[in-house]
Design an enzyme around this catalytic site. Structure first.
Site, PDB file in Angstrom:
ATOM      1  N   ASN A   9      18.825  43.169 -40.519  1.00  0.00           N
ATOM      2  CA  ASN A   9      17.686  43.569 -39.686  1.00  0.00           C
ATOM      3  C   ASN A   9      17.176  42.289 -39.030  1.00  0.00           C
ATOM      4  OD1 ASN A   9      15.331  44.480 -38.580  1.00  0.00           O
ATOM      5  ND2 ASN A   9      14.303  44.908 -40.529  1.00  0.00           N
ATOM      6  N   LYS A  11      15.104  41.910 -36.736  1.00  0.00           N
ATOM      7  CA  LYS A  11      13.692  41.989 -36.317  1.00  0.00           C
ATOM      8  C   LYS A  11      13.538  41.431 -34.902  1.00  0.00           C
ATOM      9  CE  LYS A  11      12.376  41.984 -41.129  1.00  0.00           C
ATOM     10  NZ  LYS A  11      11.394  41.687 -42.164  1.00  0.00           N
ATOM     11  N   HIS A  97      10.474  51.364 -41.266  1.00  0.00           N
ATOM     12  CA  HIS A  97      10.254  50.025 -41.831  1.00  0.00           C
ATOM     13  C   HIS A  97       8.756  49.789 -42.020  1.00  0.00           C
ATOM     14  CE1 HIS A  97      10.228  45.715 -42.352  1.00  0.00           C
ATOM     15  NE2 HIS A  97      11.505  45.795 -42.625  1.00  0.00           N
ATOM     16  N   GLU A  99       6.971  47.302 -41.531  1.00  0.00           N
ATOM     17  CA  GLU A  99       6.310  46.596 -40.416  1.00  0.00           C
ATOM     18  C   GLU A  99       5.948  47.582 -39.304  1.00  0.00           C
ATOM     19  OE1 GLU A  99       9.321  43.570 -39.881  1.00  0.00           O
ATOM     20  OE2 GLU A  99       8.764  42.719 -41.828  1.00  0.00           O
ATOM     21  N   GLU A 169      12.372  49.000 -49.871  1.00  0.00           N
ATOM     22  CA  GLU A 169      11.908  47.653 -49.557  1.00  0.00           C
ATOM     23  C   GLU A 169      10.475  47.474 -50.043  1.00  0.00           C
ATOM     24  OE1 GLU A 169      14.416  45.941 -46.053  1.00  0.00           O
ATOM     25  OE2 GLU A 169      12.577  46.821 -45.314  1.00  0.00           O
ATOM     26  N   GLY A 175      10.228  39.084 -46.703  1.00  0.00           N
ATOM     27  CA  GLY A 175       9.945  37.825 -46.034  1.00  0.00           C
ATOM     28  C   GLY A 175       9.101  36.860 -46.845  1.00  0.00           C
ATOM     29  N   SER A 215      13.745  39.797 -49.322  1.00  0.00           N
ATOM     30  CA  SER A 215      14.154  38.455 -49.765  1.00  0.00           C
ATOM     31  C   SER A 215      15.489  38.441 -50.493  1.00  0.00           C
ATOM     32  CB  SER A 215      13.059  37.814 -50.617  1.00  0.00           C
ATOM     33  OG  SER A 215      11.869  37.673 -49.854  1.00  0.00           O
TER      34      SER A 215
HETATM   35  P1  PGA Z   1      13.680  39.899 -45.653  1.00  0.00           P
HETATM   36  O1  PGA Z   1      13.397  41.257 -44.834  1.00  0.00           O
HETATM   37  O2  PGA Z   1      15.120  39.992 -46.112  1.00  0.00           O
HETATM   38  O3  PGA Z   1      13.454  38.803 -44.666  1.00  0.00           O
HETATM   39  O4  PGA Z   1      12.729  39.880 -46.796  1.00  0.00           O
HETATM   40  C1  PGA Z   1      13.936  42.486 -45.216  1.00  0.00           C
HETATM   41  C2  PGA Z   1      13.502  43.556 -44.255  1.00  0.00           C
HETATM   42  O5  PGA Z   1      12.329  43.572 -43.875  1.00  0.00           O
HETATM   43  O6  PGA Z   1      14.307  44.422 -43.859  1.00  0.00           O
END
Ligand code: PGA
Length: 252
Positions: A9, A11, A97, A99, A169, A175, A215
């Site tokens: 992903n 982003k 997601h 976000e 997630e 992140g 992460s």
């Molecule tokens: P990350 O993000 O691996 O940077 O923690 C995962 C995601 O949001 O899909």
């Protein structure tokens, strides 16, 4: 047998040129060293999809959008429909997601429309769920995540549900560099699979790929993917470096 999947992903990262370079680098590494039984997906910005599709071996690597519109077409300035996504050659779309839920107000109602349009257009939704830190600390995370699914993808028919991929997630792990422990991931994935069994039966549950995200990196992928209910990962930061992403693909 359910599929092992590692999906990146990206982003809101990379210019078109950087994205194409990254896709080519992943493609070359996967061709040379990638575990053959793992489905690899690149979740790129909309603007990159067509070029990324043209830059990789699509027999080996699938491409995902990170969103699609909740409407089929029409006067919705700035929106990109599921049909448009499909017409680029993408096969997947990341939906739900945290976000998008948090920053763009995506509710279960909106997500239901997006999932329906994605399926109607032949895209595979990678449907995200997961709890915030306060819910984890209160100890109600299992019920919370099942409710997220009940309000959305559990409303699909069994035939449609079989077409989706679930990504768990935990928001506190996205992140942040804090990964769920192997045990926390397995417990939640087993909880999700049990809920799928209760809703759609064992055959559907056993066939559903449930990815972990938050992460995940080449050092912890192995331990996470060793769990019997963890079928791969949805990878943010570590998907932006081809070698790290390969390390995760080879983490089973
Ligand atoms: P990350 O993000 O691996 O940077 O923690 C995962 C995601 O949001 O899909």
């Amino acid at each position: 047998m359910r599929q092992k999947i590692v999906a990146g992903n990206w982003k809101c990262n990379t210019t078109l040129q950087e994205g194409v370079e990254l896709a080519k680098a992943v493609d070359a590494l996967v061709a040379k060293e990638g575990a053959e039984d793992v489905v690899v997906v690149l979740g790129t910005p909309f603007t990159h999809i067509t070029k990324v599709v043209d830059s990789v071996n699509t027999e080996r690597i699938g491409v995902a959008a990170q969103n699609c519109a909740a409407e089929a077409s029409g006067a919705f300035t700035g929106e990109v429909s599921a049909e448009m996504v499909k017409s680029t050659g993408a096969e997947y779309v990341i939906l739900g997601h945290s976000e998008r839920r948090e920053y763009y107000g995506e509710t279960s109602e909106i997500l239901n429309k997006k999932v329906a349009l994605a399926l109607a257009n032949g895209l595979t939704p990678i449907y995200c769920c997961g709890e915030a830190l306060d819910i984890r600390e209160a100890g109600t995370h299992n019920e919370y995540v099942v409710k997220q699914l009940e309000e959305t993808v559990f409303q699909l028919s069994a035939d449609d549900f079989k077409k989706i991929v679930i990504a768990y997630e935990p928001i506190w792990a996205i992140g942040t560099g804090v990964t769920a422990s192997s045990e926390q991931a397995q417990d939640m994935h087993a909880n999700i699979r049990a809920a799928i069994t209760a809703k759609f039966g064992e055959e559907v549950a056993e066939g559903t790929s449930i990815l972990y995200g938050g992460s995940c990196n080449p050092s912890n992928a192995n331990e996470l993917f060793a769990n019997k209910d963890v079928d791969g990962g949805l990878i943010g930061g570590a998907s932006l470096k081809a070698e790290d992403f390969l390390g995760i693909i080879n983490g089973f």
